[in-house]
Design a protein around this motif. Structure first.
Motif, mmCIF file in Angstrom:
data_model
loop_
_atom_site.group_PDB
_atom_site.id
_atom_site.type_symbol
_atom_site.label_atom_id
_atom_site.label_comp_id
_atom_site.label_asym_id
_atom_site.label_seq_id
_atom_site.Cartn_x
_atom_site.Cartn_y
_atom_site.Cartn_z
ATOM 1 N N GLY A 95 22.587 -32.645 -41.686
ATOM 2 C CA GLY A 95 22.718 -31.535 -42.628
ATOM 3 C C GLY A 95 22.448 -31.937 -44.055
ATOM 4 N N GLY A 96 21.921 -33.158 -44.276
ATOM 5 C CA GLY A 96 21.618 -33.621 -45.621
ATOM 6 C C GLY A 96 22.849 -34.080 -46.380
ATOM 7 N N ALA A 97 23.886 -34.504 -45.653
ATOM 8 C CA ALA A 97 25.127 -34.957 -46.306
ATOM 9 C C ALA A 97 25.611 -36.225 -45.625
ATOM 10 N N ASP A 98 26.835 -36.603 -45.802
ATOM 11 C CA ASP A 98 27.437 -37.749 -45.126
ATOM 12 C C ASP A 98 28.941 -37.478 -45.044
ATOM 13 N N LEU A 99 29.642 -38.345 -44.284
ATOM 14 C CA LEU A 99 31.095 -38.187 -44.240
ATOM 15 C C LEU A 99 31.671 -38.286 -45.649
ATOM 16 N N VAL A 100 32.762 -37.537 -45.890
ATOM 17 C CA VAL A 100 33.325 -37.414 -47.232
ATOM 18 C C VAL A 100 33.771 -38.768 -47.771
ATOM 19 N N ILE A 101 33.523 -38.979 -49.065
ATOM 20 C CA ILE A 101 33.982 -40.152 -49.808
ATOM 21 C C ILE A 101 34.985 -39.668 -50.852
ATOM 22 N N ILE A 102 36.220 -40.203 -50.780
ATOM 23 C CA ILE A 102 37.291 -39.744 -51.682
ATOM 24 C C ILE A 102 37.429 -40.746 -52.815
ATOM 25 N N ASN A 103 37.115 -40.308 -54.025
ATOM 26 C CA ASN A 103 37.113 -41.200 -55.183
ATOM 27 C C ASN A 103 38.223 -40.907 -56.195
ATOM 28 N N SER A 104 38.982 -39.819 -56.023
ATOM 29 C CA SER A 104 39.990 -39.457 -57.032
ATOM 30 C C SER A 104 41.182 -38.756 -56.377
ATOM 31 N N ARG A 105 42.252 -38.734 -57.152
ATOM 32 C CA ARG A 105 43.459 -38.032 -56.697
ATOM 33 C C ARG A 105 43.196 -36.537 -56.571
ATOM 34 N N GLU A 106 42.425 -35.985 -57.500
ATOM 35 C CA GLU A 106 42.105 -34.557 -57.457
ATOM 36 C C GLU A 106 41.354 -34.194 -56.178
ATOM 37 N N GLU A 107 40.432 -35.076 -55.774
ATOM 38 C CA GLU A 107 39.688 -34.811 -54.533
ATOM 39 C C GLU A 107 40.600 -34.922 -53.327
ATOM 40 N N GLN A 108 41.536 -35.875 -53.353
ATOM 41 C CA GLN A 108 42.529 -36.010 -52.273
ATOM 42 C C GLN A 108 43.386 -34.748 -52.191
ATOM 43 N N LEU A 109 43.817 -34.231 -53.336
ATOM 44 C CA LEU A 109 44.608 -32.990 -53.346
ATOM 45 C C LEU A 109 43.805 -31.833 -52.798
#
Length: 294
Positions: A192-206
Motif C-alpha cells: 500500500g506504499g507504507a510500512d509498519l508504524v514507527i513510534i517516535n514520540s509520546r504524542e504518537e503513542q497517545l
C-alpha cells in the motif's frame, strides 16, 4: 330644804345589794324617769370595780389606738421595702439580660464580619478562577485553530489521506481489521506504499492508545537481526520506548517482534501509556501501517 324633801319624798327608793343588782337598778331608773331612783349605801362596795373596769377599757382602747397607729406606718414601710426589693431584683435581671444580649449581638457581628470576609475571599477566588478558565478556553481555542490550520496546510501540501486512513501530524495511519503474522503484515503495508508504524514520540503513542480498548497490533520494531538490539523497519534504533512493565522478556527465546497491547481503558489518565510487548513473529494479530511523506 323643803324642795329637797319633796324630791326625796317622790323618789322611789331602790336598794342595790351587790354588783349584780346595779344593772337592775339602772333599768328601774330608766323605767321610771320621772320618779327618780335612790341607791342606798349598799352599791358603794361596787364603785371601785366599776372604776377599774372603765379604766381598763379606756386603757385597752388607748393601746389599740396606739397599735393601729404604729402598725399603719410599719405596713407602709414594709410594703415599700418589698416593692423596692422587687424593683431592684427586676432591674438587676433586666441589666443582666441586656448585657447578655449585647454580648450575643457583638458575637454575631463578629461572625458576620468573618463570613463577609470569607465570602469576599471566595468571590475573589471565583472571579480569578473564571478569568483563568476564560483564558484557558481562549488558549485552547487558539491551539485548536492552529492545529486545524496546520492540518489543513499539511493536507494541502501532502494531500488527503486515502479512504480508511487516519491522519496524525504529517503521517497517515491504516488500522487493519484482519490478523496476520508480523512479516505478512509488513508486506501488506508495503504493497500500500507504507510500512509498519514507527513510534517516535509520546504524542504518537497517545494517538495510537486512543484507538480503543482491547486492541492488539504489530508495530515496525524487531530484534530479529540481533537479540536485544531493537531496530525500526526504516533501520533506525529505538530511542523512545514504551515497554510494559517486565518487557521485553524474550520468553522461550522466540519473541523477536513487538506488538502494541492496548487492553486497558486509559481514558481517565492518558499518562499511563506503556503498551509494548515482545511476541513471537509467527503470532497472527492486527497491524498498523504508516505512510510518511517522501
Amino acid at each position: 330644804m323643803e324642795i329637797e324633801e319633796d324630791i326625796y319624798a317622790n323618789v322611789e327608793e331602790i336598794s342595790v345589794k351587790g354588783c349584780d343588782d346595779l344593772a337592775a337598778g339602772y333599768e328601774t331608773l330608766h323605767q321610771s324617769p320621772k320618779a327618780g331612783t335612790r341607791l342606798n349605801h349598799e352599791n358603794q362596795n361596787c364603785q371601785p370595780y366599776k372604776l377599774a373596769t372603765v379604766s381598763l377599757g379606756l386603757l385597752c382602747v388607748l393601746l389599740l389606738t396606739t397599735v393601729i397607729g404604729l402598725s399603719v406606718p410599719y405596713d407602709d414601710d414594709y410594703t415599700h421595702y418589698l416593692l423596692t426589693a422587687n424593683h431592684t431584683t427586676e432591674k438587676k435581671e433586666l441589666q443582666t439580660s441586656y448585657e447578655n444580649l449585647t454580648k450575643e449581638k457583638e458575637q454575631l457581628e463578629r461572625e458576620r464580619d468573618q463570613l463577609l470576609i470569607s465570602y469576599n475571599s471566595l468571590a475573589k477566588e471565583r472571579d480569578q478562577s473564571q478569568t483563568h478558565n476564560i483564558n484557558l478556553t481562549r488558549e485552547r481555542d487558539g491551539l485548536q485553530r492552529k492545529i486545524s490550520e496546520q492540518e489543513k496546510k499539511i493536507s494541502e501540501e501532502l494531500g488527503c489521506c486515502p479512504d480508511g486512513w487516519r491522519r496524525f501530524g504529517s503521517s497517515c495511519y491504516y488500522f487493519s481489521t484482519e490478523s496476520k503474522t508480523w512479516t505478512e503484515s509488513r508486506a501488506d503495508c508495503i504493497r500500500g506504499g507504507a510500512d509498519l508504524v514507527i513510534i517516535n514520540s509520546r504524542e504518537e503513542q497517545l494517538f495510537l492508545n486512543k484507538m480503543g480498548k482491547d486492541v492488539h497490533f504489530w508495530i515496525g520494531l524487531t530484534d530479529s537481526e540481533m537479540e536485544g538490539f531493537w531496530k525500526w523497519v526504516d533501520g533506525t534504533t529505538s530511542t523512545t520506548t514504551f515497554w510494559r512493565r517486565g518487557e521485553p522478556n524474550n520468553t522461550d527465546r522466540e519473541e523477536d517482534c513487538v506488538v502494541f497491547n492496548r487492553f486497558i481503558d486509559l481514558s481517565w489518565d492518558w499518562q499511563i501509556i506503556p503498551s509494548w510487548n515482545d511476541q513471537p513473529c509467527s503470532v497472527s494479530t492486527q497491524w498498523v501501517c504508516e505512510s510518511r511523506p517522501k
